[in-house]
Design a protein around this motif. Structure first.
Motif, PDB file in Angstrom:
ATOM      1  N   PHE A  49      -7.660  11.012  -3.180  1.00 32.18           N
ATOM      2  CA  PHE A  49      -7.938  10.129  -2.303  1.00 32.18           C
ATOM      3  C   PHE A  49      -8.199   8.392  -2.697  1.00 32.18           C
ATOM      4  N   ASP A  50      -7.962   7.537  -1.268  1.00 29.73           N
ATOM      5  CA  ASP A  50      -8.200   6.124  -1.534  1.00 29.73           C
ATOM      6  C   ASP A  50      -9.862   5.655  -0.953  1.00 29.73           C
ATOM      7  N   VAL A  51      -9.671   5.106  -2.132  1.00 26.73           N
ATOM      8  CA  VAL A  51     -11.009   4.253  -1.388  1.00 26.73           C
ATOM      9  C   VAL A  51     -11.130   2.781  -1.259  1.00 26.73           C
ATOM     10  N   PHE A  52     -11.983   2.821  -0.072  1.00 28.38           N
ATOM     11  CA  PHE A  52     -11.424   1.193   0.136  1.00 28.38           C
ATOM     12  C   PHE A  52     -12.175   0.461   0.295  1.00 28.38           C
ATOM     13  N   THR A  53     -12.901  -0.892  -0.488  1.00 29.59           N
ATOM     14  CA  THR A  53     -14.442  -0.966  -0.566  1.00 29.59           C
ATOM     15  C   THR A  53     -14.400  -2.562   0.309  1.00 29.59           C
ATOM     16  N   LEU A  54     -14.986  -2.972   0.838  1.00 28.33           N
ATOM     17  CA  LEU A  54     -15.167  -4.526   2.042  1.00 28.33           C
ATOM     18  C   LEU A  54     -15.893  -5.119   1.294  1.00 28.33           C
ATOM     19  N   GLU A  55     -14.392  -6.522   1.699  1.00 32.50           N
ATOM     20  CA  GLU A  55     -15.785  -7.169   1.012  1.00 32.50           C
ATOM     21  C   GLU A  55     -17.130  -7.807   2.040  1.00 32.50           C
ATOM     22  N   GLN A  56     -18.242  -7.982   1.453  1.00 32.95           N
ATOM     23  CA  GLN A  56     -19.525  -8.257   2.434  1.00 32.95           C
ATOM     24  C   GLN A  56     -19.867  -9.672   2.786  1.00 32.95           C
ATOM     25  N   THR A  57     -20.414 -10.430   3.914  1.00 34.31           N
ATOM     26  CA  THR A  57     -20.772 -11.503   3.946  1.00 34.31           C
ATOM     27  C   THR A  57     -21.572 -11.668   3.083  1.00 34.31           C
ATOM     28  N   SER A  58     -22.050 -11.434   2.660  1.00 31.79           N
ATOM     29  CA  SER A  58     -23.190 -11.923   0.950  1.00 31.79           C
ATOM     30  C   SER A  58     -22.555 -12.191   0.418  1.00 31.79           C
ATOM     31  N   TYR A 110       0.701  -1.111   0.217  1.00 27.78           N
ATOM     32  CA  TYR A 110      -0.239   0.143  -0.376  1.00 27.78           C
ATOM     33  C   TYR A 110       0.836   1.335  -0.207  1.00 27.78           C
ATOM     34  N   ALA A 111       1.670   1.119   0.776  1.00 28.50           N
ATOM     35  CA  ALA A 111       2.815   2.383   0.524  1.00 28.50           C
ATOM     36  C   ALA A 111       3.401   2.783  -0.340  1.00 28.50           C
ATOM     37  N   GLU A 112       3.912   1.682  -1.546  1.00 32.39           N
ATOM     38  CA  GLU A 112       4.419   1.861  -3.242  1.00 32.39           C
ATOM     39  C   GLU A 112       3.491   2.195  -3.991  1.00 32.39           C
ATOM     40  N   MET A 113       1.953   1.930  -3.417  1.00 37.83           N
ATOM     41  CA  MET A 113       0.946   1.360  -4.709  1.00 37.83           C
ATOM     42  C   MET A 113       0.904   3.446  -5.080  1.00 37.83           C
ATOM     43  N   THR A 114       0.500   3.734  -6.797  1.00 34.69           N
ATOM     44  CA  THR A 114       0.653   4.164  -7.374  1.00 34.69           C
ATOM     45  C   THR A 114      -0.528   4.217  -8.424  1.00 34.69           C
ATOM     46  N   GLY A 115      -1.021   3.598  -8.010  1.00 36.04           N
ATOM     47  CA  GLY A 115      -2.155   3.379  -9.580  1.00 36.04           C
ATOM     48  C   GLY A 115      -2.691   2.053  -9.512  1.00 36.04           C
ATOM     49  N   GLY A 116      -3.653   1.508 -10.246  1.00 37.86           N
ATOM     50  CA  GLY A 116      -4.369   0.320 -10.218  1.00 37.86           C
ATOM     51  C   GLY A 116      -5.474   0.143  -9.079  1.00 37.86           C
ATOM     52  N   CYS A 117      -5.398  -1.129  -8.556  1.00 40.62           N
ATOM     53  CA  CYS A 117      -6.021  -1.701  -8.097  1.00 40.62           C
ATOM     54  C   CYS A 117      -5.840  -3.061  -6.551  1.00 40.62           C
ATOM     55  N   LEU A 118      -6.053  -2.057  -6.013  1.00 45.62           N
ATOM     56  CA  LEU A 118      -4.881  -3.681  -4.998  1.00 45.62           C
ATOM     57  C   LEU A 118      -5.980  -4.038  -3.540  1.00 45.62           C
ATOM     58  N   TYR A 119      -5.692  -4.847  -3.704  1.00 46.47           N
ATOM     59  CA  TYR A 119      -6.626  -6.315  -2.558  1.00 46.47           C
ATOM     60  C   TYR A 119      -5.515  -6.643  -1.524  1.00 46.47           C
ATOM     61  N   LEU A 120      -6.086  -6.279   0.196  1.00 53.01           N
ATOM     62  CA  LEU A 120      -5.070  -7.009   1.377  1.00 53.01           C
ATOM     63  C   LEU A 120      -6.429  -7.073   1.633  1.00 53.01           C
ATOM     64  N   THR A 121      -5.965  -7.919   3.263  1.00 55.65           N
ATOM     65  CA  THR A 121      -6.470  -8.251   4.440  1.00 55.65           C
ATOM     66  C   THR A 121      -6.711  -6.963   5.354  1.00 55.65           C
ATOM     67  N   ALA A 146     -10.666  -4.010  -1.422  1.00 54.24           N
ATOM     68  CA  ALA A 146     -10.047  -3.737  -2.260  1.00 54.24           C
ATOM     69  C   ALA A 146      -9.869  -2.158  -2.469  1.00 54.24           C
ATOM     70  N   VAL A 147      -8.817  -1.647  -2.801  1.00 48.93           N
ATOM     71  CA  VAL A 147      -7.851  -0.050  -3.255  1.00 48.93           C
ATOM     72  C   VAL A 147      -8.252   0.204  -3.722  1.00 48.93           C
ATOM     73  N   ASN A 148      -8.431   1.599  -4.387  1.00 54.60           N
ATOM     74  CA  ASN A 148      -8.677   1.922  -5.784  1.00 54.60           C
ATOM     75  C   ASN A 148      -8.172   3.271  -5.315  1.00 54.60           C
ATOM     76  N   ARG A 149      -7.189   3.972  -6.013  1.00 56.34           N
ATOM     77  CA  ARG A 149      -6.246   5.299  -5.983  1.00 56.34           C
ATOM     78  C   ARG A 149      -6.716   6.341  -6.441  1.00 56.34           C
ATOM     79  N   MET A 150      -8.266   7.289  -6.102  1.00 57.17           N
ATOM     80  CA  MET A 150      -8.344   7.914  -6.901  1.00 57.17           C
ATOM     81  C   MET A 150      -7.579   9.237  -7.275  1.00 57.17           C
ATOM     82  N   THR A 151      -8.373  10.858  -7.295  1.00 61.79           N
ATOM     83  CA  THR A 151      -6.861  11.977  -7.657  1.00 61.79           C
ATOM     84  C   THR A 151      -6.374  12.575  -6.973  1.00 61.79           C
TER      85      THR A 151
END
Length: 361
Positions: free
Chosen positions: A84-93, A55-66, A77-82
């Protein structure tokens, strides 16, 4: 203030739990994510189970972490916007849908096993007649059976792998394992007109690995790259080490991932039939890839190089503390029924000539 408002507007449109991060600090949390006790002002690094370096080295793309949320592991899933970064979580469904696919796979396994058992005995006899047309037809049938076996295997194991259960670890020489794997894959891909270039570690690295999960993850990474590579194309694979992490990078020269799909690529295991490029499948391969990475303390980054194609990097931690983690598997049932794993995983791209009765038996 303007960035916070922009993040809030974006997150409020999202059904999945999500939050925005700027300079390592959570700035906005949507309603679905509040059940995880997340609040603006918290430091995201306090929740990272995997991905601190990535995450510290991320410059773009989509990163999956835990992440560790409410004491439990949760993929994001982490997506880098202009700004800020958006973290989208897995959900129970997600788990319920994967479980339904696993149950369907269980129902399919018995008739598929019966058909393959009959084919194993019947086709060599039929093929012995020497008729070229019969020979070709049998090869196409075998290839189709291997393709179905791959789909059923992915349906069955995606749920099991995503449970964050304890991995079956053993000490493995990753350098030797990777060399053997990509040597064999490279030989097979030559029959499909694709050249695989592999650059290995310079020195052996012995560490803990769940061989089955790691193999399934790498097979699916390679399979995805191959699907988007035309005959005559090339795939570049590198295994490197930085600090206490290993990084496997697979780069193809295909058409790339459409921009509107990149942000949700790690969560697209269910999609509308017939409305997207069929090469994406139903996305279960990505579940196996990210589960393999998580089991090894790693992440998955998908990005697109400037000169085109797709680059996928899976990381894994170099762990060598054997005492609490090594287990002996008492009973292991091979997901492929002891058939060649590479032939199964690459069956969508390999020519039918690789599935004659002599080659698969």
């Amino acid at each position: 203030m303007e960035q916070t408002q922009s993040a809030a507007e974006l997150l409020n449109l999202m059904v999945r739990p999500a939050f925005a991060v700027k300079d390592g600090e959570i700035i906005v949390v949507n309603e679905a994510a509040r059940k995880y006790a997340l609040e603006p002002g918290m430091k995201v690094h306090d929740f990272l189970l995997t991905g601190e370096l990535e995450y510290a080295e991320m410059t773009g793309g989509c990163l999956y972490l835990t992440l560790c949320l409410s004491g439990l592991p949760r993929g994001a899933a982490v997506n880098r916007m202009t700004s800020f970064d958006v973290f989208t979580l897995e959900q129970t469904s997600d788990q319920a849908e994967l479980q339904a696919l696993a149950l369907a796979a269980q129902e399919l396994r018995t008739p598929l096993s019966s058909v393959m058992a009959v084919a194993d005995q019947l086709f060599p006899v039929t093929d012995a007649g020497g008729d070229p047309m019969t020979h070709d037809q049998i090869a196409h049938i075998n290839r189709g059976l291997f393709q179905v076996l791959r789909i059923v295997g992915n349906m069955a194991d995606a749920y099991r792998y995503s449970q964050h259960t304890e991995a079956q670890m053993a000490l493995v020489d990753i350098r030797s394992m990777a060399q053997e794997f990509f040597d064999k894959s490279g030989q097979l891909l030559r029959h499909a007109g694709i050249t695989l270039h592999f650059t290995n570690l310079r020195k052996p690295v012995v560490c803990l690995a769940d061989v089955e999960k790691l193999e399934r993850g790498i097979h699916n990474i390679l399979s995805n790259a191959v699907k988007f590579t035309q005959p005559g194309g090339e795939i570049y694979v590198r295994l490197t080490q930085r600090q206490k992490m290993l990084f496997l990078t697979v780069e193809d020269q295909g058409s790339g991932i459409r921009k509107e799909m990149l942000g949700s690529i790690h969560t697209r295991f269910l999609r509308e039939p017939g409305v997207e490029d069929g090469r994406y499948g139903i996305g279960l391969g990505f579940v196996l890839i990210r589960s393999a990475a998580a089991a090894h303390g790693g992440t998955v980054l998908i990005d697109q190089p400037a000169d085109g194609g797709v680059r996928l990097t899976m990381s894994m931690a170099i762990r060598q503390d054997t005492e609490p983690t090594v287990h002996t598997r008492i009973l292991h049932v091979d997901y492929a029924g002891e058939r060649d794993h590479s032939l199964i995983e690459l069956s969508d791209i390999l020519p039918a000539s690789e599935f004659t009765s002599e080659k698969i038996n």
